[in-house]
Write a protein that holds these residues in place. Structure first.
Motif, PDB file in Angstrom:
ATOM      1  N   ASP A  46       0.831  -1.206   0.000  1.00  0.00           N
ATOM      2  CA  ASP A  46       0.000   0.000   0.000  1.00  0.00           C
ATOM      3  C   ASP A  46       0.867   1.258   0.000  1.00  0.00           C
ATOM      4  O   ASP A  46       0.598   2.219  -0.719  1.00  0.00           O
ATOM      5  N   MET A  47       1.911   1.254   0.817  1.00  0.00           N
ATOM      6  CA  MET A  47       2.806   2.401   0.902  1.00  0.00           C
ATOM      7  C   MET A  47       3.515   2.624  -0.439  1.00  0.00           C
ATOM      8  O   MET A  47       3.615   3.762  -0.910  1.00  0.00           O
ATOM      9  N   LEU A  48       3.991   1.552  -1.061  1.00  0.00           N
ATOM     10  CA  LEU A  48       4.658   1.674  -2.351  1.00  0.00           C
ATOM     11  C   LEU A  48       3.700   2.199  -3.420  1.00  0.00           C
ATOM     12  O   LEU A  48       4.094   3.003  -4.271  1.00  0.00           O
ATOM     13  N   PHE A  49       2.445   1.783  -3.371  1.00  0.00           N
ATOM     14  CA  PHE A  49       1.451   2.274  -4.321  1.00  0.00           C
ATOM     15  C   PHE A  49       1.260   3.777  -4.148  1.00  0.00           C
ATOM     16  O   PHE A  49       1.240   4.529  -5.126  1.00  0.00           O
ATOM     17  N   ARG A  50       1.133   4.214  -2.890  1.00  0.00           N
ATOM     18  CA  ARG A  50       0.961   5.648  -2.630  1.00  0.00           C
ATOM     19  C   ARG A  50       2.195   6.438  -3.073  1.00  0.00           C
ATOM     20  O   ARG A  50       2.079   7.518  -3.662  1.00  0.00           O
ATOM     21  N   LEU A  51       3.388   5.914  -2.809  1.00  0.00           N
ATOM     22  CA  LEU A  51       4.615   6.584  -3.244  1.00  0.00           C
ATOM     23  C   LEU A  51       4.677   6.674  -4.767  1.00  0.00           C
ATOM     24  O   LEU A  51       5.100   7.692  -5.322  1.00  0.00           O
ATOM     25  N   ASP A  52       4.249   5.615  -5.435  1.00  0.00           N
ATOM     26  CA  ASP A  52       4.224   5.612  -6.896  1.00  0.00           C
ATOM     27  C   ASP A  52       3.259   6.675  -7.417  1.00  0.00           C
ATOM     28  O   ASP A  52       3.588   7.403  -8.366  1.00  0.00           O
ATOM     29  N   GLN A  53       2.108   6.779  -6.781  1.00  0.00           N
ATOM     30  CA  GLN A  53       1.138   7.799  -7.185  1.00  0.00           C
ATOM     31  C   GLN A  53       1.695   9.203  -6.955  1.00  0.00           C
ATOM     32  O   GLN A  53       1.547  10.086  -7.801  1.00  0.00           O
ATOM     33  N   ASP A  54       2.348   9.402  -5.822  1.00  0.00           N
ATOM     34  CA  ASP A  54       2.970  10.706  -5.532  1.00  0.00           C
ATOM     35  C   ASP A  54       4.044  11.028  -6.571  1.00  0.00           C
ATOM     36  O   ASP A  54       4.148  12.165  -7.036  1.00  0.00           O
ATOM     37  N   GLN A  55       4.856  10.023  -6.923  1.00  0.00           N
ATOM     38  CA  GLN A  55       5.922  10.219  -7.909  1.00  0.00           C
ATOM     39  C   GLN A  55       5.332  10.607  -9.257  1.00  0.00           C
ATOM     40  O   GLN A  55       5.838  11.508  -9.928  1.00  0.00           O
ATOM     41  N   LYS A  56       4.257   9.958  -9.666  1.00  0.00           N
ATOM     42  CA  LYS A  56       3.615  10.292 -10.935  1.00  0.00           C
ATOM     43  C   LYS A  56       3.099  11.729 -10.912  1.00  0.00           C
ATOM     44  O   LYS A  56       3.201  12.449 -11.905  1.00  0.00           O
ATOM     45  N   GLY A  57       2.536  12.147  -9.780  1.00  0.00           N
ATOM     46  CA  GLY A  57       2.061  13.519  -9.643  1.00  0.00           C
ATOM     47  C   GLY A  57       3.205  14.514  -9.744  1.00  0.00           C
ATOM     48  O   GLY A  57       3.082  15.560 -10.393  1.00  0.00           O
ATOM     49  N   MET A  58       4.335  14.185  -9.116  1.00  0.00           N
ATOM     50  CA  MET A  58       5.499  15.073  -9.181  1.00  0.00           C
ATOM     51  C   MET A  58       6.048  15.134 -10.597  1.00  0.00           C
ATOM     52  O   MET A  58       6.483  16.204 -11.052  1.00  0.00           O
ATOM     53  N   VAL A  63       7.078  18.401 -15.423  1.00  0.00           N
ATOM     54  CA  VAL A  63       6.935  18.676 -16.852  1.00  0.00           C
ATOM     55  C   VAL A  63       6.324  20.054 -17.054  1.00  0.00           C
ATOM     56  O   VAL A  63       6.773  20.832 -17.909  1.00  0.00           O
ATOM     57  N   ALA A  64       5.303  20.381 -16.271  1.00  0.00           N
ATOM     58  CA  ALA A  64       4.661  21.694 -16.390  1.00  0.00           C
ATOM     59  C   ALA A  64       5.654  22.806 -16.051  1.00  0.00           C
ATOM     60  O   ALA A  64       5.707  23.840 -16.744  1.00  0.00           O
ATOM     61  N   VAL A  65       6.472  22.628 -15.020  1.00  0.00           N
ATOM     62  CA  VAL A  65       7.469  23.638 -14.637  1.00  0.00           C
ATOM     63  C   VAL A  65       8.516  23.774 -15.736  1.00  0.00           C
ATOM     64  O   VAL A  65       8.927  24.892 -16.090  1.00  0.00           O
TER      65      VAL A  65
END
Length: 82
Positions: A46-58, A63-65
């Protein structure tokens, strides 16, 4: 040793007691440890999934920056500012 009903009952009793003791002293603690490991692995997944989601958001924000910085550089270059 002569095998008769009395000896057979005693032997079965000893084997049953030994099996129960092994279950209590070895199997039950192992089952408890395995259950705890299973729960820990589930939490880690679960923690790895959340970290992966956070990484994708970053990644999306980065890219936008980068695009914004590229656009700003083009505007600055157009003004002749270095």
């Amino acid at each position: 040793m002569e095998l008769n009903l009395s000896n057979t009952v005693q032997l079965i009793t000893i084997i049953s007691f030994t099996a129960g003791l092994i279950k209590f002293l070895i199997v039950k603690p192992l089952q408890t440890a395995i259950t705890a490991l299973k729960e820990a692995i589930t939490e880690m997944k679960d923690m790895l999934f959340r970290l992966d989601q956070d990484q994708k958001g970053m990644d999306k924000r980065l890219v936008a920056v980068e695009e914004s910085a590229k656009s700003a550089h083009k505007r600055l270059d157009g003004m002749g500012v270095h």
